[in-house]
Scaffold this motif. Structure first.
Motif, PDB file in Angstrom:
ATOM      1  N   ARG A  22       0.833  -1.325   0.114  1.00 27.87           N
ATOM      2  CA  ARG A  22       0.018   0.041  -0.091  1.00 27.87           C
ATOM      3  C   ARG A  22       0.826   1.214   0.098  1.00 27.87           C
ATOM      4  N   LEU A  23       1.914   1.202   0.783  1.00 29.44           N
ATOM      5  CA  LEU A  23       2.576   2.433   0.805  1.00 29.44           C
ATOM      6  C   LEU A  23       3.515   2.697  -0.513  1.00 29.44           C
ATOM      7  N   GLN A  24       3.732   1.418  -1.294  1.00 25.17           N
ATOM      8  CA  GLN A  24       4.303   1.799  -2.670  1.00 25.17           C
ATOM      9  C   GLN A  24       3.398   2.325  -3.479  1.00 25.17           C
ATOM     10  N   ARG A  25       2.079   1.780  -3.665  1.00 19.82           N
ATOM     11  CA  ARG A  25       0.969   2.454  -4.131  1.00 19.82           C
ATOM     12  C   ARG A  25       0.671   3.917  -4.039  1.00 19.82           C
ATOM     13  N   LEU A  26       0.852   4.320  -2.509  1.00 19.61           N
ATOM     14  CA  LEU A  26       0.850   5.690  -2.279  1.00 19.61           C
ATOM     15  C   LEU A  26       1.904   6.512  -2.973  1.00 19.61           C
ATOM     16  N   ARG A  27       3.112   6.085  -2.998  1.00 22.09           N
ATOM     17  CA  ARG A  27       4.111   6.660  -3.568  1.00 22.09           C
ATOM     18  C   ARG A  27       4.205   6.957  -4.917  1.00 22.09           C
ATOM     19  N   GLU A  28       3.762   5.776  -5.619  1.00 22.81           N
ATOM     20  CA  GLU A  28       3.363   5.767  -7.064  1.00 22.81           C
ATOM     21  C   GLU A  28       2.148   6.838  -7.567  1.00 22.81           C
ATOM     22  N   LEU A  29       1.042   6.547  -6.852  1.00 17.83           N
ATOM     23  CA  LEU A  29      -0.117   7.450  -7.247  1.00 17.83           C
ATOM     24  C   LEU A  29       0.109   8.742  -7.028  1.00 17.83           C
ATOM     25  N   GLY A  30       0.352   9.155  -5.920  1.00 17.91           N
ATOM     26  CA  GLY A  30       0.666  10.501  -5.433  1.00 17.91           C
ATOM     27  C   GLY A  30       1.976  11.241  -5.710  1.00 17.91           C
ATOM     28  N   LYS A  31       2.844  10.457  -6.146  1.00 21.06           N
ATOM     29  CA  LYS A  31       4.287  11.057  -6.287  1.00 21.06           C
ATOM     30  C   LYS A  31       4.963  11.485  -5.030  1.00 21.06           C
ATOM     31  N   PHE A  32       4.760  10.914  -4.016  1.00 19.37           N
ATOM     32  CA  PHE A  32       5.161  11.470  -2.510  1.00 19.37           C
ATOM     33  C   PHE A  32       6.296  10.690  -2.238  1.00 19.37           C
ATOM     34  N   ASP A  33       7.283  11.651  -1.608  1.00 18.44           N
ATOM     35  CA  ASP A  33       8.267  11.074  -1.026  1.00 18.44           C
ATOM     36  C   ASP A  33       7.931  10.969   0.453  1.00 18.44           C
ATOM     37  N   LEU A  34       7.699   9.995   1.186  1.00 20.70           N
ATOM     38  CA  LEU A  34       7.164  10.072   2.473  1.00 20.70           C
ATOM     39  C   LEU A  34       8.234  10.125   3.343  1.00 20.70           C
ATOM     40  N   ASP A  35       9.494  10.112   2.846  1.00 21.50           N
ATOM     41  CA  ASP A  35      10.838  10.603   3.818  1.00 21.50           C
ATOM     42  C   ASP A  35      10.905  11.776   3.830  1.00 21.50           C
ATOM     43  N   ASP A  36      10.335  12.658   3.286  1.00 23.09           N
ATOM     44  CA  ASP A  36      10.428  14.139   3.260  1.00 23.09           C
ATOM     45  C   ASP A  36       9.471  14.883   4.087  1.00 23.09           C
ATOM     46  N   PRO A  37      10.304  15.430   5.332  1.00 25.21           N
ATOM     47  CA  PRO A  37       9.288  15.889   6.371  1.00 25.21           C
ATOM     48  C   PRO A  37       8.415  16.991   5.851  1.00 25.21           C
ATOM     49  N   GLU A  38       8.676  17.747   4.767  1.00 25.19           N
ATOM     50  CA  GLU A  38       7.692  18.913   4.306  1.00 25.19           C
ATOM     51  C   GLU A  38       6.588  17.897   3.572  1.00 25.19           C
ATOM     52  N   VAL A  39       6.835  17.089   3.077  1.00 21.57           N
ATOM     53  CA  VAL A  39       5.740  16.167   2.141  1.00 21.57           C
ATOM     54  C   VAL A  39       4.848  15.522   3.298  1.00 21.57           C
TER      55      VAL A  39
END
Length: 129
Positions: free
Chosen positions: A93-110
């Motif tokens: 699911r986290l991988q899908r989140l990253r792909e769909l939203g183009k989110f860098d979940l390691d970035d504090p601003e994101v």
């Protein structure tokens, strides 16, 4: 137009991005916070729309997964426990989140922007209920 320029300038100052930020997208959540109201809701929708659409089309729960993940401070173990998921399912699911939203979940601003967007939409839906 002048209001938008002021908003961008204030957002750039908040981010210490003078000379770099020249659009609403580049000041992100700070611009939305400074504008408030409808601008904040539109920011949240723009950021989360790919996940909302995916959840609706597939009967999935990526938005609730993201909420749980951020509420758990980005801990996969705690998130999987909260959602009663196998850790591998959570990683998928986290991988899908990253792909769909183009989110860098390691970035504090994101992560900040995502937390803000989730809370704005939750507040907006609470007011509509």
């Amino acid at each position: 137009m002048l209001d938008e320029a002021v908003l961008i300038a204030r957002g750039a100052a908040a981010l210490d991005r003078w000379g770099v930020a020249s659009s609403k997208n580049q000041v992100g959540a700070y611009g939305a916070l400074l504008a408030g109201g409808e601008q904040l809701r539109l920011f949240a929708l723009r950021l989360l729309q790919p996940l909302l659409d995916y959840d609706e089309r597939h009967g999935a729960s990526l938005v609730s997964t993201l909420t749980a993940y951020l509420d758990a401070g980005g801990s996969p173990t705690a998130t999987a426990r909260t959602l009663n998921l196998h850790i591998n399912s959570l990683y998928y699911r986290l991988q899908r989140l990253r792909e769909l939203g183009k989110f860098d979940l390691d970035d504090p601003e994101v992560r900040f922007e995502l937390q803000l967007a989730l809370r704005v939409l939750r507040t907006a839906s609470d007011h509509m209920s």
